[in-house]
Design an enzyme around this catalytic site. Structure first.
Site, short mmCIF file in Angstrom:
data_model
loop_
_atom_site.label_atom_id
_atom_site.label_comp_id
_atom_site.label_asym_id
_atom_site.label_seq_id
_atom_site.Cartn_x
_atom_site.Cartn_y
_atom_site.Cartn_z
N HIS A 141 -17.05 14.08 -0.11
CA HIS A 141 -17.71 13.10 -1.00
C HIS A 141 -16.67 12.21 -1.70
CE1 HIS A 141 -21.18 15.84 -0.55
NE2 HIS A 141 -20.29 16.79 -0.77
N SER B 121 -0.98 -12.84 0.21
CA SER B 121 -2.06 -13.67 -0.28
C SER B 121 -1.55 -15.08 -0.48
CB SER B 121 -2.57 -13.11 -1.62
OG SER B 121 -3.21 -14.12 -2.35
N LYS C 227 0.68 -9.81 -3.83
CA LYS C 227 -0.18 -9.03 -2.96
C LYS C 227 0.46 -8.62 -1.64
CE LYS C 227 -3.83 -7.97 -3.53
NZ LYS C 227 -5.10 -8.70 -3.36
N GLU D 187 -8.45 -3.35 7.37
CA GLU D 187 -9.74 -3.95 7.01
C GLU D 187 -10.45 -4.51 8.24
OE1 GLU D 187 -9.59 -6.60 3.57
OE2 GLU D 187 -7.86 -5.47 2.90
#
Ligand code: ARG
Length: 464
Positions: A159, A280, A286, A293
């Site tokens: 979980h 970024s 970043k 992703e």
């Protein structure tokens, strides 16, 4: 467009409308089947000569023309015409330009329906073998990172809540085992794709004396079709391939999700190599895990390809219907995306730096020893349910601010339980087969290497 330009102009008075051609052509994507179309045609010519349906002189001329077409395709010099509806039309048209009347005999006892099914089965056999290679390579990356990380622990989660500490190698190998099922599925799909439909004709076979078993052997197919209607209308192998790729994509997506978390500042379990991270355009600080992703994002498209094809197939009457032309784009795209993903994810994992200190700190959280305390009581003869309640009460007192869990447990259960605290201490106790201790993981790793060896052998047994 002139009336004489298509393969089927004989029955028509007028030429095809621009809109018809624009909507129905498949050449922009099925040109990818060029090499398979040439191979299938070579086998077909050999069959025609053998059956006495083509003289061996004509056969030689056509084979020579096919060789030339193969070169032109490879070099990108084959000029396509607006009337080339698909790769099959283009190859036959060019062969006829080169070989004249002999070329005009090429399509004897053959339809594009058995031709396209043959080409696509040849393509699928090879493409899925490439995918298997990519999966094996990723498994090897996971196995080699696992071999470096037996003694690093991190929390195992259920979980997404910290549950029990495990060896980092355990986590990495969990994904490798899932991938071994993908290898199984892909190899088994290849066996069902490995059936020749050549000789089924348009739908019903032919009155001419061809020998489908001969052409099947020529093309290295393991088997030959039994029913011509089924042979030209069957795309089960494409649906199966798309399922295998979708589930493989789901596995890659789950790896991706894990790496998005691990590389976040909140987890901080791994740092990506610069070569496998992105920046970024606006935020100078970043460093993003875009590969991870996209592995997650592109799985949606792979699932879409499977459901799209199943929807296309579900209402089709026997045998060939033009709807079946919709099989190619999803299959090509699914294979391309998965092959790219396997290599990008493999590179990302191979070059990343783990942060053992962050993992160890997280897996050393006191509450992760709770189950070990309960199992300690079980070893002392207590029923597990009672032990669970006893430790649960200690945890409640700890969370209520009465003291550290180690102190509370040592006071109630004995000083020796202090040895259960700390990620590696806890993990080391879970020595059952397939469990998360470094020792169990060493054994597991040996089994994984064995399995990889077996699968490399099974892959080498593929004809493609
Ligand atoms: N481009 C077609 C396809 O991909 C080839 C078969 C065409 N057959 C036909 N009867 N129109 O399915």
């Amino acid at each position: 467009m002139s009336n004489g330009s298509t393969l089927w102009h004989g029955r028509f008075e007028g030429g095809p409308a621009e809109a018809l051609m624009a909507y129905t052509v498949s050449l922009p994507f099925d040109r990818r089947l060029g090499p398979q179309d040439v191979r299938g045609s070579r086998a077909h010519v050999a069959g025609l000569v053998r059956a006495g349906l083509m003289s061996s002189e004509d056969g030689d001329l056509v084979i020579e023309a096919l060789d030339r077409v193969e070169t032109e395709l490879a070099e990108g010099t084959l000029e396509f015409l607006p009337s080339d509806e698909d790769i099959h039309t283009a190859v036959e048209r060019r062969v006829t330009e080169l070989a004249g009347e002999a070329g005009a005999r090429l399509h004897t006892a053959r339809s594009r329906n058995d031709q396209v099914a043959t080409d696509l089965r040849l393509w699928t056999r090879e493409a899925l073998t490439d995918v298997v290679d990519g999966v094996l390579a990723l498994q090897e990356v996971l196995a080699s990172r696992a071999a470096q990380t037996f003694d690093v622990t991190l929390p195992g989660y259920t979980h997404l809540q910290r549950a029990q500490s495990v060896s980092l190698s355990h986590h990495l190998m969990a994904h490798a085992w899932a991938l071994s099922r993908d290898v199984d599925r892909l190899l088994s799909t290849i066996t069902r794709a490995d059936v020749s439909p050549l000789g089924a004709g348009a739908l019903a076979g032919t009155s001419l004396p061809i020998d489908p078993e001969f052409t099947a052997r020529e093309l290295g197919f393991a088997a030959v079709f039994d029913n011509s209607l089924d042979a030209v209308g069957d795309r089960d192998f494409v649906a199966e391939a798309l399922f295998d790729l979708a589930l493989l994509g789901v596995h890659l997506s789950r790896i991706g999700e894990e790496w998005v978390l691990w590389t976040s500042e909140e987890f901080g379990f791994a740092r990506l190599d610069d070569a496998y991270a992105t920046g970024s355009s606006m935020l100078p600080q970043k460093k993003n895990a875009d590969i991870a992703e996209l592995a997650r994002g592109k799985s949606g498209r792979l699932i879409g390809h499977l459901t799209g094809l199943l929807a296309t197939l579900k209402g089709l009457p026997l045998a060939y219907n033009r709807d079946l032309q919709e099989d190619k784009e999803p299959l090509f795209d699914a294979v391309d995306q998965v092959v790219l993903a396997l290599s990008a994810i493999g590179g990302m994992i191979a070059t990343a730096e783990f942060a053992p200190e962050a993992m160890d700190a997280a897996s050393g959280a006191e509450v992760l020893a709770a189950t070990d305390l309960a199992e300690f009581l079980v070893r002392a003869g207590h029923p597990f349910r009672e032990a669970h309640a006893t430790v649960g009460a200690l945890v409640r007192r700890h969370l209520g601010g009465e003291g550290s869990l180690a102190d509370l447990a040592a006071a109630d259960l004995g000083e020796e339980v202090r040895a259960f605290f700390g990620g590696l201490n806890g993990a080391s106790m879970r020595t059952s087969r397939g469990g998360g201790s470094p020792a169990a993981c060493r054994e597991q790793h040996a089994r994984l290497m064995q399995r990889l060896e077996t699968d490399r052998g099974r892959r080498a047994g593929q004809r493609a």
